[in-house]
Design an enzyme around this catalytic site. Structure first.
Site, short mmCIF file in Angstrom:
data_model
loop_
_atom_site.label_atom_id
_atom_site.label_comp_id
_atom_site.label_asym_id
_atom_site.label_seq_id
_atom_site.Cartn_x
_atom_site.Cartn_y
_atom_site.Cartn_z
N ASP A 1 33.37 -36.41 -39.01
CA ASP A 1 33.00 -37.78 -38.64
C ASP A 1 34.20 -38.65 -38.26
O ASP A 1 34.11 -39.50 -37.36
CB ASP A 1 32.18 -38.43 -39.75
CG ASP A 1 32.82 -38.34 -41.12
OD1 ASP A 1 32.16 -38.72 -42.11
OD2 ASP A 1 33.99 -37.88 -41.22
N GLY B 1 27.18 -39.54 -46.26
CA GLY B 1 26.79 -39.38 -47.65
C GLY B 1 25.62 -40.25 -48.05
O GLY B 1 24.90 -39.94 -48.99
N HIS C 1 42.20 -38.67 -48.35
CA HIS C 1 42.59 -37.78 -49.45
C HIS C 1 44.10 -37.61 -49.55
O HIS C 1 44.59 -36.58 -50.02
CB HIS C 1 41.86 -36.45 -49.30
CG HIS C 1 40.37 -36.61 -49.35
ND1 HIS C 1 39.71 -36.98 -50.50
CD2 HIS C 1 39.42 -36.52 -48.38
CE1 HIS C 1 38.41 -37.08 -50.24
NE2 HIS C 1 38.22 -36.81 -48.95
N ASP D 1 24.64 -38.68 -36.89
CA ASP D 1 25.64 -39.18 -37.84
C ASP D 1 25.15 -38.83 -39.24
O ASP D 1 24.23 -39.46 -39.77
CB ASP D 1 25.81 -40.70 -37.69
CG ASP D 1 26.80 -41.26 -38.70
OD1 ASP D 1 26.77 -42.49 -38.93
OD2 ASP D 1 27.58 -40.48 -39.28
N LYS E 1 0.83 -1.21 0.00
CA LYS E 1 0.00 0.00 0.00
C LYS E 1 0.87 1.26 0.00
O LYS E 1 0.58 2.22 -0.71
CB LYS E 1 -0.92 0.00 1.23
CG LYS E 1 -1.88 1.19 1.29
CD LYS E 1 -2.68 1.20 2.58
CE LYS E 1 -3.65 0.05 2.64
NZ LYS E 1 -4.52 0.11 3.85
#
Length: 613
Positions: A527, A426, A579, A423, A267
């Site tokens: 991965d 391709g 690669h 996961d 109040k």
């Protein structure tokens, strides 16, 4: 003839087949925002009979007559109880508790609920819990185990002692309940029901809300002020309120001021607002009540929130809204980095300095109090309680707690700590729920789409479905790990470049959209590197400081661990073993080169050679 002996088998059948009567009593605007999601879920459950009792400040015009919101939401109300004794002082609070205790027994005798749901730490809730406990009605307490630093703590913990079941919001709150000798098997770590709404709310649709409550202000250009009295130190809290208004007047931006709750001292706070003539100040908008949907949008788009409301600690963090918490109310609550505490807010200059520091600052969102699935867990808990209605109601305490902070016994209470694993290869896209022990609890597999848009849409759908499945399996998802082909910057969660095996998969930010959608931390890694980490944790690499992992699938990849650390290389391709060129005039590789190991020995290469025969 009847022997007069109860047929216990028949009683059990009746308990299982009849609807469970669940009473939800709401006392004020704040607790309704937490209880409403549960009420909607109960109403929609065919096995439940929802009973709604409305009391407290809901029925007071000075506090917005918020019972109308409950009616507008379509709930049938079984009873309206005027339980507030006016005076807004300590005696009036005590008398209000007594008045509620006089009126509640008649209502509960008429309704005969199987379960009463009580929220939080207000004195009204203490009346409800006391009455239900004395009438042998089971009590589910929402948001127990928290600490805020005021008389609310005493009330909250008293309700904990009266309640039979507990749905708490954080693991720290759960551990406090255990230390208070509560039974581990009756504690549910649910998260806050409010977050079910917060995390699904579109806060960008703000035009009408700002026009209604912050007229003339743009997003991030106004302040929301919400200060309540501290009943254990009313004098200082009134002084702090006065200083806050001084600072806001000096700062001079649009400010939306919500009136305080009905605690002792409110109040005097209202008189302070009137005395200063703030209703005539164009920079101030005074509100008795703002509908919760609109309050969320208003808070999410504010330049900052100031005061001592729990909304600043709990809800504002979901949006990264800057918060200034004045005084020691809420000081014990867990808070995100968006909260700046001003414990001793005893000068205008100190508060003004805090406003200058926080206003329009942007923080990352935090989800300390929930993940948007609280109601799903709470409903699962209530259905478990339904099966136990024929069991004795007597509550037992554990002296001392016999369980540690984490238990794997999760029958509906504690959940298995887990992660979502992705996961992305391709050929296939797999999403699984994995426990901390490496156990696959659930897995789904789909063919990997050929385009970026299709791939992301499928991934999002599979993750959302797995998150929902996790709740069914009583699993708590702590984060998401993504294993993907291509050159990955794990620090940024970016796929930098990929071979033709994954088309349209270069310069892709995976972390941000997935984290925003699922409200979880996200890790992205190549991965081959993920395979190495998996072997180090669970496989042949356990105990080995140095090793190389080779993976053969659609392509060929690998991971290198030296001195127990994963090697990324300067360009994040240290272990692209597939690669390595072995013949200058060999077959074309998917990476664009020729004569790579992958062009001879990958799944695609072997498939190509097999077709020649």
């Amino acid at each position: 003839m009847s022997s007069g002996v109860p047929d216990t088998n028949k009683e059990q059948l009746n308990v299982e087949n009849r609807k469970m009567k669940v009473c939800v009593a709401t006392c004020n605007r704040a607790d309704y925002s937490k209880l409403a999601p549960i009420m909607f879920a109960l109403r929609d459950d065919p096995g439940m009979e929802l009973q709604v009792v409305v009391m407290g400040t809901h029925l007071m015009d000075d506090y917005g007559s918020t019972y109308r919101i409950i009616q507008q939401d379509g709930f049938d109300v079984e009873g309206y109880l005027h339980t507030i004794v006016r005076g807004e002082d300590e005696a009036a609070m005590a008398e209000s508790v007594g008045l509620a205790l006089v009126k509640l027994p008649d209502v509960l005798t008429r309704l005969k609920p199987d379960l009463l749901i009580v929220h939080g730490d207000r004195f009204d809730a203490l009346s409800l819990a006391t009455c239900a406990a004395l009438m042998n009605i089971r009590i589910l307490h929402i948001e127990g185990g928290e600490v805020s630093g005021t008389i609310d703590d005493s009330i909250r913990h008293a309700i904990t002692k009266l309640a039979h079941y507990h749905a708490c919001c954080t693991d720290r709150a759960r551990r406090r309940l255990l230390s208070m000798c509560e039974d581990n098997d009756r504690i549910l770590l649910s998260g806050c029901p409010t977050y079910d709404k917060l995390l699904s709310c579109d806060v960008t649709n703000y035009d009408n809300v700002l026009a209604r409550w912050a007229e003339g202000a743009n997003p991030k250009e106004y302040i929301v002020a919400l200060q309540h009295p501290v009943t254990t130190n009313i004098k200082d809290s009134l002084k702090m309120f006065d200083l806050m208004l001084d600072a806001l007047l000096d700062f001079g931006v649009k400010t939306v001021v919500l009136f305080p709750n009905i605690d002792a001292g409110s109040k005097e706070m209202t008189r302070t607002i009137r005395r200063r003539g703030l209703e005539h100040n164009p920079n101030f908008s005074l509100c008795k009540h703002i509908p919760y949907d609109q309050f969320i949008i208003l808070m999410a788009n504010a330049g900052c929130l100031i005061g001592n409301s729990s909304a600043g600690i709990r809800e504002a963090g979901a949006f990264g809204t800057p918060v200034i918490n004045l005084g020691k109310r809420q000081i014990g609550r867990e808070a995100g980095e968006n909260v700046l505490h001003v414990k001793d807010a005893d000068t205008k200059s100190k508060i003004l300095h805090a406003i200058n520091l926080q206003f329009q600052k942007q923080f990352p969102s935090s989800h300390i109090y929930g993940d948007g699935r609280a109601c799903q867990r709470i409903m699962k808990c209530i259905n478990k309680i339904k099966k136990d209605l024929d069991q004795p109601i007597q509550k037992f305490f554990i002296f001392p707690p016999i369980r540690d902070t984490v238990s794997q016994d999760i029958d509906h209470i504690l959940e298995t700590q887990s992660a979502l694993a992705v996961d992305l290869g391709g050929t296939n896209l797999r999403v699984a729920i994995i426990s901390q022990q490496g156990e696959i609890l659930h897995k789904t597999t789909e063919p990997t789409p050929g385009t970026y848009e299709e791939r992301m849409d499928l991934l999002m759908r599979m993750l959302v479905e797995a998150s929902s499945k996790a709740v069914e399996l009583s699993c708590r998802i702590l984060g998401i790990g993504i294993s993907t082909g291509g050159r990955v910057n794990p620090h940024e969660g970016m796929v930098l470049h990929s071979t033709k095996i994954l088309e349209e998969w270069s310069s892709i930010d995976l972390r941000t959209p997935i984290s925003n959608k699922l409200h979880l931390p996200v890790w992205v890694e190549n991965d081959g590197n993920c395979a190495a980490l998996g072997e180090r944790k669970f496989g042949k690499g356990v105990g080995s400081e140095d090793f190389i992992t080779l993976i053969v699938g659609t392509g060929i990849g690998g991971g290198i661990v030296l001195n127990n650390e994963l090697v990324h290389g300067a360009n994040f391709c240290a272990a692209e073993l597939g690669h390595i060129t072995v013949s200058m005039d060999g077959p074309d590789c998917m990476c664009g080169s020729s004569g790579c190991v992958e062009s001879y020995a990958s799944g695609l290469a072997l498939q190509r050679e097999g077709k020649k025969f």
